[in-house]
Design a protein around this motif. Structure first.
Motif, mmCIF file in Angstrom:
data_model
loop_
_atom_site.group_PDB
_atom_site.id
_atom_site.type_symbol
_atom_site.label_atom_id
_atom_site.label_comp_id
_atom_site.label_asym_id
_atom_site.label_seq_id
_atom_site.Cartn_x
_atom_site.Cartn_y
_atom_site.Cartn_z
ATOM 1 N N LYS A 125 0.623 -18.598 28.105
ATOM 2 C CA LYS A 125 1.167 -19.450 29.178
ATOM 3 C C LYS A 125 1.610 -20.803 28.616
ATOM 4 O O LYS A 125 2.677 -21.306 28.969
ATOM 5 C CB LYS A 125 0.132 -19.658 30.276
ATOM 6 C CG LYS A 125 -0.163 -18.429 31.088
ATOM 7 C CD LYS A 125 -1.088 -18.692 32.276
ATOM 8 C CE LYS A 125 -2.255 -19.558 31.945
ATOM 9 N NZ LYS A 125 -3.175 -19.800 33.058
ATOM 10 N N ASP A 126 0.799 -21.375 27.733
ATOM 11 C CA ASP A 126 1.138 -22.676 27.158
ATOM 12 C C ASP A 126 2.402 -22.601 26.309
ATOM 13 O O ASP A 126 3.225 -23.523 26.328
ATOM 14 C CB ASP A 126 -0.033 -23.216 26.334
ATOM 15 C CG ASP A 126 -1.211 -23.609 27.203
ATOM 16 O OD1 ASP A 126 -1.019 -23.836 28.416
ATOM 17 O OD2 ASP A 126 -2.330 -23.688 26.671
ATOM 18 N N ILE A 127 2.567 -21.513 25.588
ATOM 19 C CA ILE A 127 3.775 -21.349 24.771
ATOM 20 C C ILE A 127 5.001 -21.217 25.670
ATOM 21 O O ILE A 127 6.055 -21.805 25.390
ATOM 22 C CB ILE A 127 3.635 -20.143 23.827
ATOM 23 C CG1 ILE A 127 2.611 -20.463 22.728
ATOM 24 C CG2 ILE A 127 4.979 -19.766 23.207
ATOM 25 C CD1 ILE A 127 2.204 -19.283 21.874
ATOM 26 N N LEU A 128 4.880 -20.478 26.771
ATOM 27 C CA LEU A 128 6.005 -20.350 27.699
ATOM 28 C C LEU A 128 6.405 -21.699 28.291
ATOM 29 O O LEU A 128 7.578 -21.958 28.522
ATOM 30 C CB LEU A 128 5.648 -19.401 28.845
ATOM 31 C CG LEU A 128 6.006 -17.939 28.679
ATOM 32 C CD1 LEU A 128 5.547 -17.145 29.888
ATOM 33 C CD2 LEU A 128 7.472 -17.734 28.433
ATOM 34 N N SER A 139 13.773 -25.963 16.708
ATOM 35 C CA SER A 139 13.843 -25.524 15.322
ATOM 36 C C SER A 139 13.502 -26.689 14.391
ATOM 37 O O SER A 139 13.952 -27.818 14.594
ATOM 38 C CB SER A 139 15.266 -25.017 15.033
ATOM 39 O OG SER A 139 15.377 -24.594 13.716
ATOM 40 N N GLY A 140 12.660 -26.430 13.407
ATOM 41 C CA GLY A 140 12.266 -27.461 12.453
ATOM 42 C C GLY A 140 11.119 -28.340 12.945
ATOM 43 O O GLY A 140 10.733 -29.289 12.274
ATOM 44 N N LYS A 141 10.560 -28.041 14.094
ATOM 45 C CA LYS A 141 9.475 -28.843 14.676
ATOM 46 C C LYS A 141 8.188 -28.024 14.712
ATOM 47 O O LYS A 141 8.179 -26.835 14.482
ATOM 48 C CB LYS A 141 9.823 -29.272 16.104
ATOM 49 C CG LYS A 141 11.119 -30.026 16.243
ATOM 50 C CD LYS A 141 10.938 -31.459 15.919
ATOM 51 C CE LYS A 141 12.277 -32.185 16.144
ATOM 52 N NZ LYS A 141 12.180 -33.575 16.082
ATOM 53 N N SER A 142 7.103 -28.697 15.048
ATOM 54 C CA SER A 142 5.838 -28.000 15.242
ATOM 55 C C SER A 142 5.162 -28.537 16.495
ATOM 56 O O SER A 142 5.477 -29.630 16.976
ATOM 57 C CB SER A 142 4.926 -28.162 14.034
ATOM 58 O OG SER A 142 4.501 -29.495 13.911
ATOM 59 N N ILE A 197 1.926 -24.285 16.077
ATOM 60 C CA ILE A 197 3.104 -23.426 15.996
ATOM 61 C C ILE A 197 4.183 -24.205 15.260
ATOM 62 O O ILE A 197 4.538 -25.315 15.661
ATOM 63 C CB ILE A 197 3.600 -23.025 17.400
ATOM 64 C CG1 ILE A 197 2.494 -22.257 18.127
ATOM 65 C CG2 ILE A 197 4.882 -22.221 17.322
ATOM 66 C CD1 ILE A 197 2.737 -22.093 19.590
ATOM 67 N N GLU A 198 4.676 -23.631 14.184
ATOM 68 C CA GLU A 198 5.765 -24.247 13.424
ATOM 69 C C GLU A 198 6.981 -23.341 13.515
ATOM 70 O O GLU A 198 6.894 -22.139 13.265
ATOM 71 C CB GLU A 198 5.343 -24.431 11.968
ATOM 72 C CG GLU A 198 4.210 -25.394 11.800
ATOM 73 C CD GLU A 198 3.786 -25.579 10.345
ATOM 74 O OE1 GLU A 198 4.480 -25.076 9.449
ATOM 75 O OE2 GLU A 198 2.765 -26.225 10.144
ATOM 76 N N VAL A 199 8.113 -23.924 13.884
ATOM 77 C CA VAL A 199 9.347 -23.181 13.989
ATOM 78 C C VAL A 199 10.250 -23.606 12.832
ATOM 79 O O VAL A 199 10.623 -24.778 12.739
ATOM 80 C CB VAL A 199 10.050 -23.420 15.350
ATOM 81 C CG1 VAL A 199 11.329 -22.628 15.438
ATOM 82 C CG2 VAL A 199 9.110 -23.076 16.491
ATOM 83 N N SER A 200 10.547 -22.678 11.944
ATOM 84 C CA SER A 200 11.375 -23.023 10.786
ATOM 85 C C SER A 200 12.825 -23.219 11.213
ATOM 86 O O SER A 200 13.249 -22.766 12.271
ATOM 87 C CB SER A 200 11.285 -21.932 9.719
ATOM 88 O OG SER A 200 11.694 -20.699 10.252
#
Length: 83
Positions: free
Chosen positions: A55-58, A64-67, A79-82
């Motif tokens: 739920k928190d991720i939604l 992109s490039g953030k965490s 959570i890291e998004v490349s």
């Protein structure tokens, strides 16, 4: 960020509400468990945590490039998004 189309918004809310209902059900199941069964307690706690995290991720978009770090009482998830 642009607003999603109505079919996507409806689907998003359906998914979120389903996870919310399952999370509530997991809390109810946990409350009714015999505390003498550690395997059951661990499994329901993992299920409850996974539903809360989902739920928190939604709810939180990560560019992109953030965490993003989500903190809970006894856990945290990054959570890291490349790019």
């Amino acid at each position: 960020m642009a607003k999603a189309s109505q079919p996507i918004e409806s689907f998003y809310h359906k998914v979120y509400e389903t996870m919310e209902a399952l999370h509530k059900e997991a809390e109810d199941v946990k409350g009714s468990l015999d505390q003498e069964t550690p395997a059951d307690l661990e499994k329901i706690e993992r299920t409850e945590f996974a539903l809360q995290l989902s739920k928190d991720i939604l709810e939180n978009f990560v560019d992109s490039g953030k965490s993003m770090t989500i903190n809970y009482d006894h856990r945290s998830v990054t959570i890291e998004v490349s790019k």
